[in-house]
Design a protein around this motif. Structure first.
Motif, mmCIF file in Angstrom:
data_model
loop_
_atom_site.group_PDB
_atom_site.id
_atom_site.type_symbol
_atom_site.label_atom_id
_atom_site.label_comp_id
_atom_site.label_asym_id
_atom_site.label_seq_id
_atom_site.Cartn_x
_atom_site.Cartn_y
_atom_site.Cartn_z
ATOM 1 N N LEU A 1 -6.946 -1.432 8.310
ATOM 2 C CA LEU A 1 -7.229 -0.173 7.611
ATOM 3 C C LEU A 1 -7.428 -0.399 6.112
ATOM 4 O O LEU A 1 -8.296 0.219 5.490
ATOM 5 N N LYS A 2 -6.654 -1.298 5.533
ATOM 6 C CA LYS A 2 -6.801 -1.637 4.119
ATOM 7 C C LYS A 2 -8.131 -2.339 3.871
ATOM 8 O O LYS A 2 -8.860 -2.008 2.932
ATOM 9 N N GLU A 3 -8.448 -3.307 4.719
ATOM 10 C CA GLU A 3 -9.676 -4.099 4.548
ATOM 11 C C GLU A 3 -10.935 -3.252 4.670
ATOM 12 O O GLU A 3 -11.926 -3.523 3.991
ATOM 13 N N SER B 1 1.016 -3.519 14.725
ATOM 14 C CA SER B 1 1.041 -2.474 13.687
ATOM 15 C C SER B 1 0.695 -3.043 12.316
ATOM 16 O O SER B 1 -0.090 -2.447 11.568
ATOM 17 N N ILE B 2 1.255 -4.200 11.991
ATOM 18 C CA ILE B 2 0.959 -4.842 10.701
ATOM 19 C C ILE B 2 -0.521 -5.215 10.623
ATOM 20 O O ILE B 2 -1.182 -4.991 9.604
ATOM 21 N N ASN B 3 -1.057 -5.775 11.702
ATOM 22 C CA ASN B 3 -2.478 -6.111 11.733
ATOM 23 C C ASN B 3 -3.352 -4.872 11.555
ATOM 24 O O ASN B 3 -4.375 -4.910 10.872
ATOM 25 N N ALA B 4 -2.955 -3.765 12.166
ATOM 26 C CA ALA B 4 -3.719 -2.519 12.040
ATOM 27 C C ALA B 4 -3.691 -2.006 10.600
ATOM 28 O O ALA B 4 -4.706 -1.519 10.091
ATOM 29 N N MET C 1 -7.464 -12.453 4.591
ATOM 30 C CA MET C 1 -6.717 -11.604 5.495
ATOM 31 C C MET C 1 -6.095 -12.480 6.571
ATOM 32 O O MET C 1 -6.787 -13.208 7.259
ATOM 33 N N GLU C 2 -4.796 -12.390 6.718
ATOM 34 C CA GLU C 2 -4.083 -13.170 7.719
ATOM 35 C C GLU C 2 -3.761 -12.275 8.908
ATOM 36 O O GLU C 2 -3.230 -11.183 8.756
ATOM 37 N N ASN D 1 3.878 1.636 -0.147
ATOM 38 C CA ASN D 1 3.379 2.907 0.375
ATOM 39 C C ASN D 1 1.922 2.788 0.780
ATOM 40 O O ASN D 1 1.145 2.089 0.132
ATOM 41 N N LEU D 2 1.574 3.483 1.841
ATOM 42 C CA LEU D 2 0.192 3.572 2.283
ATOM 43 C C LEU D 2 -0.334 4.940 1.876
ATOM 44 O O LEU D 2 0.332 5.955 2.098
ATOM 45 N N PHE D 3 -1.504 4.954 1.288
ATOM 46 C CA PHE D 3 -2.140 6.186 0.838
ATOM 47 C C PHE D 3 -3.433 6.387 1.614
ATOM 48 O O PHE D 3 -4.271 5.490 1.674
ATOM 49 N N TYR D 4 -3.595 7.551 2.167
ATOM 50 C CA TYR D 4 -4.778 7.895 2.939
ATOM 51 C C TYR D 4 -5.941 8.163 1.988
ATOM 52 O O TYR D 4 -5.800 8.925 1.026
ATOM 53 N N LEU D 5 -7.073 7.535 2.240
ATOM 54 C CA LEU D 5 -8.267 7.728 1.420
ATOM 55 C C LEU D 5 -9.262 8.585 2.197
ATOM 56 O O LEU D 5 -9.968 8.093 3.067
#
Length: 162
Positions: A101-103, A94-97, A1-2, A113-117
């Protein structure tokens, strides 16, 4: 993760603790909870919108009625005077957030696309998140409605220079 560093000329928006990755993650998560799916381009607009006090105050009010981003910009032009500067300065946060959220498994990312889990959601009812997070959560449903439009049209209405 960068992790993306804040730019030195970010006008102070993202260099302080007020607009940090946790606040951005709460804001993005809150809006995605209503949308279920959004583009990365839509999600990076969330923090610049909720980071402006007057804009957030308007969004969180139950009496505020908006049907589109265009109507919002026309009704409250003072909320969008320096939007492009806010957008650019808060883009790394925003990109870091989104990466955060992905991590932690709150969202999935596929083809831009971002999908809410739902199975891994934050507990957004937790009062210990603070007043600011509570206000962001209150305004999230209205903001989701505003962002649920053609993303090119939204960027045009907000006068974001790409």
């Amino acid at each position: 993760m960068e992790i993306i560093k804040n730019s030195p000329n970010d006008m102070g928006f993202s260099s302080n603790l007020f607009n940090n990755e946790l606040i951005a993650a709460i804001a993005i998560n809150s809006v995605l909870k209503h949308l279920q799916k959004a583009t990365i381009a839509q999600c990076v607009l969330i923090l610049p919108i909720v980071s402006h006090r007057n804009t957030l105050n308007f969004l969180k009010r139950k009496s505020s009625v908006l049907r589109s981003m265009e109507e919002f910009v026309l009704k409250k032009p003072d909320c969008f005077v320096n939007f492009d500067d806010r957008y650019l300065s808060l883009l790394p946060v925003s990109i870091n957030a989104i990466i955060l959220l992905k991590e932690i498994g709150v969202i999935n990312i596929s083809k831009g696309n971002l999908f809410y889990l739902k199975s891994n959601e934050f507990n957004l009812e937790e009062k210990s998140l603070g007043k600011r997070a509570e206000d962001i959560i209150k305004g999230a449903e209205k903001l989701a409605l505003l962002l649920d439009d053609n993303v090119a049209n939204i960027y045009l209405q907000l006068r974001v220079k790409l």
